[in-house]
Design an enzyme around this catalytic site. Structure first.
Site, PDB file in Angstrom:
ATOM      1  N   GLU A   1      10.588 -16.964 -15.429  1.00  0.00           N
ATOM      2  CA  GLU A   1      10.347 -15.910 -14.547  1.00  0.00           C
ATOM      3  C   GLU A   1      11.078 -14.783 -14.872  1.00  0.00           C
ATOM      4  O   GLU A   1      12.104 -14.548 -15.247  1.00  0.00           O
ATOM      5  CB  GLU A   1      10.362 -16.284 -13.149  1.00  0.00           C
TER       6      GLU A   1
ATOM      7  N   LYS B   1       1.627 -14.424  -8.281  1.00  0.00           N
ATOM      8  CA  LYS B   1       2.560 -15.420  -7.324  1.00  0.00           C
ATOM      9  C   LYS B   1       1.983 -15.147  -5.884  1.00  0.00           C
ATOM     10  O   LYS B   1       1.816 -13.919  -5.614  1.00  0.00           O
ATOM     11  CB  LYS B   1       4.050 -15.014  -7.268  1.00  0.00           C
TER      12      LYS B   1
ATOM     13  N   CYS C   1       8.370 -20.048  -9.337  1.00  0.00           N
ATOM     14  CA  CYS C   1       9.694 -20.038  -8.630  1.00  0.00           C
ATOM     15  C   CYS C   1       9.732 -21.080  -7.194  1.00  0.00           C
ATOM     16  O   CYS C   1       9.476 -22.325  -7.195  1.00  0.00           O
ATOM     17  CB  CYS C   1      10.341 -18.886  -8.328  1.00  0.00           C
TER      18      CYS C   1
END
Length: 503
Positions: free
Chosen positions: A255, A327, A381
């Site tokens: 990331e 995300k 994440c």
């Protein structure tokens, strides 16, 4: 007050059942004592306080890594991180309090009933904890079992069902003290039955050899904004990735591996974004794919920034963008500031630099990488900790990619994150590839076992063959969280019915 202080201390001790210490038997044993404390409570309020104090102790210790994140920014004092940990623990403890309150209200007259109710209520309240106010399901009780063969049960009953099992195991320890051996026989029999039920088989060897390289550059968060960092980072990523080879390969970067925008709709910045993509694509051969974290900026007028996304890009030869995932489950205070007008006015800010909050993406999606790679689901994440929300169930992928930036989270955060990632692999019957800047990067098979990993705070690469997925969807992959929630309510109702009998 002595009961409450004892519950608080037990909760704090139980935090060491989770990673990085991983003393998993501590949690079932710790659950045994609150059962006694709930039973001794004379009022509902005291029963609630026992559960709440236990939760405060556990969350305040286990989530200490959140305070570390505050040391990597300069807009707020670092000590505010410990205030944040305490406030979060006070809130999260509401859910154990609800479970304890239900156990006291409907099961205090019958010890076996109380254990059943506590186990069922724990599953339901953990699910609620992962849902309410966007959810924070970090460190479910099930996470302590990832290093044991019992992780395989999550493919049937999911994470929250496995959490209920941990509570029931602790409850049977308590019941043994009162020489009620029958519940232990039942829980062992049910465990054996679940274990023996046929599940989705995982091939021992992949039918297609797909070479992957996971890159861990080991550049800490404290260096991310140093002058010249972008060039240093690019060189280190390129060196570790290596040049293209004759065999096609999948290269995986963490990331925010590229800190400058990878895609930018502002006219004056498009050449810079193209440069970043071209520089990254230097490691990509004709048959290769690069999956990397980066930022996408949108602009309604071609001049000013009107939106930002924390994204993963699929980059092919020449820097061509072949796919993008944004995300969806953003991290509060990290990627956006809740109630920005109010909190900004009192001096609070995001942990990450910048005043532009990220915009959430639409949710789980599957990206087809083409032959020989197949389909990938991407969870950026923190998203990977949300049980039942990691894949598009109408378009099943071949594997999950979980790029993360755990450089914020000290010594305790990364191994806890990895444990929950292993639960997702076992639940869904899918391998997971995990790339982080400072560790712990890993290749995880479809049963939740670690095939290879890189240690925390080490630079290196993982060269591996992509593990195969299960031949068919696991029961949990088909039913999702409806299974553990239904199981939780069945335990609750069964306990309430049994609780009408005194014993």
């Amino acid at each position: 007050m002595r009961l409450i202080l004892l519950a608080l201390a037990l909760g704090a001790a139980s935090a060491f059942a989770f990673e990085p210490t991983g003393w998993w038997p501590l949690l079932p044993v710790a659950f045994a004592v609150p059962c006694e404390l709930i039973c001794r409570s004379k009022t509902l309020v005291r029963g609630l306080l026992v559960g709440w104090a236990f939760g405060v102790g556990q969350f305040a210790v286990a989530l200490n890594w959140i305070a570390t994140a505050f040391t990597f920014q300069s807009n707020m004092p670092a000590w505010l991180g410990w205030v944040g940990v305490l406030l979060l623990a006070l809130y999260l403890a509401v859910y154990p309090a609800l479970a304890a309150g239900l156990a006291w209200r409907f099961g205090r007259a019958n010890r076996v009933a109380m254990v059943l109710i506590l186990g069922g209520a724990w599953a339901v309240t953990e699910w609620l904890r992962g849902t309410v106010f966007t959810g924070f399901p970090w460190n479910p009780a099930a996470a302590v079992l990832v290093s044991t063969p019992l992780i395989s049960m999550s493919s049937f009953i999911g994470t929250y069902g496995l959490s209920a099992f941990v509570v029931l195991l602790g409850g049977t320890v308590w019941l043994e003290y009162y020489r009620k051996w029958f519940p232990l026989v039942v829980i062992l029999a049910v465990t054996a039955l679940v274990w023996l039920l046929p599940t989705s088989a995982v091939p021992s060897d992949p039918l297609t050899i797909r070479n992957v390289r996971v890159v861990q550059p080991n550049i800490g968060q404290e260096n991310r904004w140093d002058p010249g960092f972008a060039d240093l980072n690019a060189r280190r990523l390129a060196t570790l990735s290596g040049p293209p080879t004759a065999e096609p390969r999948l290269v995986l970067w963490p990331e925010s591996a590229i800190t400058a925008p990878v895609q930018d709709e502002r006219q004056r910045a498009q050449a810079s974004a193209q440069f970043e993509r071209t520089r990254a694509a230097a490691v990509v051969g004709p048959g290769d794919r690069l999956l990397t974290g980066g930022i996408a900026l949108s602009s309604a007028d071609g001049s000013t920034i009107t939106g930002a996304a924390n994204s993963v890009f699929v980059i092919g030869p020449g820097g061509q963008i072949l796919g993008r995932y944004d995300k969806a489950h953003l991290t509060p205070y990290g990627e956006y500031l809740p109630m920005r007008p109010l909190l900004s006015a009192i001096g609070l800010s995001r942990l990450a630099p910048g005043d532009t909050d990220f915009t959430p993406g639409p949710g789980p999606r599957t990206i087809d990488l083409g032959l020989p790679w197949g389909k990938v689901a991407i969870q950026l994440c923190y998203e990977i900790v949300f049980s039942g929300q990691v894949v598009d169930r109408s378009n099943r992928p071949s594997f999950i990619f979980n790029p993360s930036n755990d450089a914020w989270f000290g010594r305790w955060g990364p191994p806890q994150h990895l444990a929950q990632t292993r639960l997702r692999a076992a639940e869904e019957g899918l391998p997971v590839l995990r790339a982080t800047p400072t560790g712990i990067s890993a290749v995880i098979d479809a049963r939740g076992n670690i095939v290879k990993q890189l240690p925390w705070r080490a630079a290196g690469v993982i060269d591996a063959v992509l593990p195969p997925a299960a031949n068919a969807r696991t029961p949990f992959a088909r039913g999702g969280n409806a299974i553990p929630v239904l199981l939780g309510f069945l335990l609750l109702i069964g306990g309430i019915v049994l609780g009408r009998r005194r014993g």
